[in-house]
Enzyme design. Sequence first.
Site, PDB file in Angstrom:
ATOM      1  N   ARG A  32     -10.644 -10.644  -4.137  1.00 52.14           N
ATOM      2  CA  ARG A  32     -11.780  -9.895  -3.612  1.00 52.14           C
ATOM      3  C   ARG A  32     -13.086 -10.333  -4.271  1.00 52.14           C
ATOM      4  O   ARG A  32     -13.092 -10.921  -5.350  1.00 52.14           O
ATOM      5  CB  ARG A  32     -11.566  -8.396  -3.871  1.00 52.14           C
ATOM      6  CG  ARG A  32     -10.319  -7.811  -3.234  1.00 52.14           C
ATOM      7  CD  ARG A  32      -9.927  -6.539  -3.954  1.00 52.14           C
ATOM      8  NE  ARG A  32      -8.945  -5.742  -3.228  1.00 52.14           N
ATOM      9  CZ  ARG A  32      -7.633  -5.917  -3.279  1.00 52.14           C
ATOM     10  NH1 ARG A  32      -7.131  -6.888  -4.037  1.00 52.14           N
ATOM     11  NH2 ARG A  32      -6.812  -5.139  -2.599  1.00 52.14           N
TER      12      ARG A  32
ATOM     13  N   ASP B  70      -6.958  -3.866   4.684  1.00 53.69           N
ATOM     14  CA  ASP B  70      -7.065  -2.518   4.129  1.00 53.69           C
ATOM     15  C   ASP B  70      -7.794  -1.591   5.088  1.00 53.69           C
ATOM     16  O   ASP B  70      -8.952  -1.232   4.876  1.00 53.69           O
ATOM     17  CB  ASP B  70      -7.757  -2.535   2.764  1.00 53.69           C
ATOM     18  CG  ASP B  70      -7.438  -1.256   1.980  1.00 53.69           C
ATOM     19  OD1 ASP B  70      -6.544  -0.498   2.400  1.00 53.69           O
ATOM     20  OD2 ASP B  70      -8.084  -1.012   0.958  1.00 53.69           O
TER      21      ASP B  70
ATOM     22  N   ASP C 154     -14.714  -4.404  -3.011  1.00 59.47           N
ATOM     23  CA  ASP C 154     -13.289  -4.612  -3.259  1.00 59.47           C
ATOM     24  C   ASP C 154     -12.492  -4.679  -1.961  1.00 59.47           C
ATOM     25  O   ASP C 154     -11.279  -4.895  -2.002  1.00 59.47           O
ATOM     26  CB  ASP C 154     -12.727  -3.509  -4.162  1.00 59.47           C
ATOM     27  CG  ASP C 154     -12.933  -2.120  -3.589  1.00 59.47           C
ATOM     28  OD1 ASP C 154     -14.097  -1.761  -3.311  1.00 59.47           O
ATOM     29  OD2 ASP C 154     -11.948  -1.393  -3.394  1.00 59.47           O
TER      30      ASP C 154
ATOM     31  N   LYS D 292       0.874  -1.174   0.000  1.00 52.46           N
ATOM     32  CA  LYS D 292       0.000   0.000   0.000  1.00 52.46           C
ATOM     33  C   LYS D 292       0.912   1.225   0.000  1.00 52.46           C
ATOM     34  O   LYS D 292       1.740   1.380   0.901  1.00 52.46           O
ATOM     35  CB  LYS D 292      -0.891  -0.014   1.240  1.00 52.46           C
ATOM     36  CG  LYS D 292      -2.003   1.022   1.258  1.00 52.46           C
ATOM     37  CD  LYS D 292      -2.895   0.775   2.470  1.00 52.46           C
ATOM     38  CE  LYS D 292      -4.074   1.724   2.517  1.00 52.46           C
ATOM     39  NZ  LYS D 292      -4.963   1.437   3.684  1.00 52.46           N
TER      40      LYS D 292
END
Length: 484
Positions: free
Chosen positions: A198, A275, A265, A125
Amino acid sequence: MPLSPDYRPVPRFALLGDEYGDAVEAAKFPETILRFRNDRAAATVGLDTLTDDEWIAHFGRFDPLPGQPGPVAMRYHGHQFRTYNPDLGDGRGFLAAQLRERAQAASGRVASDSAEGRLLDLGTKGSGTTPWSRTADGRLTLKGGVREVLAAEMLEALGVPTSRAFSLIETGEALERGDEPSPTRSAVLVRLSHSHIRFGTFQRAAYFRRADMVETLVEHARALYHPEVAAGDVPGFLTAVVEASARLTARWVAAGFVHGVLNTDNLNVTGESFDYGPWRFLPSYEPGFTAAYFDQTGLYAFARQPEAVFWALTQLGGALKLVADAQPLTDALNGFGPAYIRHLRAAFLNRLGVKSLGEAADQRLLDSTLALLREGGEAMRWEPLFFDWFTGFASSARALSGPRAALYQSKTFADFRFALFDHEPDRPERLEAPMFAASEPEEMLIDEVETIWAAIAAGDDWSVFERKVERLRAAGSAWSLQGC
């Protein structure tokens, strides 16, 4: 330094081909300052023997690890706040590596491939732009990276299936952001996660009416993450994803956690959360509590998370209709509600440190716990209730002489205590941990997060952050909650 024999590269996603992802290169950063390395997680995949210089080479400059094909930005679509977006994909991250977890590290987890170790991903990320970045810069703020480390550490301590923050490296860029003071510091994060496949990965294939791609994805995910499902059994695969998702959602609720952005997602086929952008832990029971300032309708509020996950699962089911009959898929989706309630009862028992006494008694305990939290309002903080009454009767003297003793007086409390004391303590020896001699538990409320960041922003003082991580890990050892 030679890698540990526990390092076992298994780059399976790359075998799917270039219709599922794009080869990319990481950004070239002006600095690479190591701020956090998770040696506990690294030891589970044989990477704890890396020197700091080697660590930075692999997770700051992204030199490929041995046996890995190089970074791949994964392709996917998704519903964002229930609006379909076909322009998604890894826009500031990529899949850096896939590798096997040590089999013994997987013990106690719900993972059908634990005999040989789960297949895990190292995903990034803030590693730079990709074909899916659109107009964004592909970067991550240092504050965002710190927040992700704290969220993952707290969730792991509380027994929630979660990705683990693996590495955080400051990268020396000044970023402009509209939602925090700018310019702000930059970083690149690596997470260790049980799959980045996902719901939106399937949605993309269905959007293009590619039944062949949907079938390939189902078989890929079934074989790697749900091998107990027979090959070709698409409804069985959906049933497994529904079960894993119900368990995850129940664990979030028992932890008082609000994910913040439950878009399709941001949910994966293994039922492990990842996330962490906007997130919060509840100060006290508040069904409408939201984590994201932009969630103005409360779509992903605390008490609406089960609804949000079920809605996302129906979108996955819709994508799978391209390769399976509708009715068996509907039957699989209809299993979410009963599975969620079953897992919620188990999660609350786990948090309270008591054994099951059967469905009816367990439901009474769940109901009375929520009633007590509801009655107590702001004074009855979420985390301290579970701390005070951990293992039930064995904590009675401790709780009734503690700082919240005055809250434990009402008829609602009497109902809670009666239901709790019906249940046998589970491993009451855990109360011998030093944490339970304190008057307060470890929490992760927003004021403390801001205090931790303020020390870093004002004086580059990482000691407050480091001590918090140490305390969270000690709390996790004290709780020893099963099934994280």
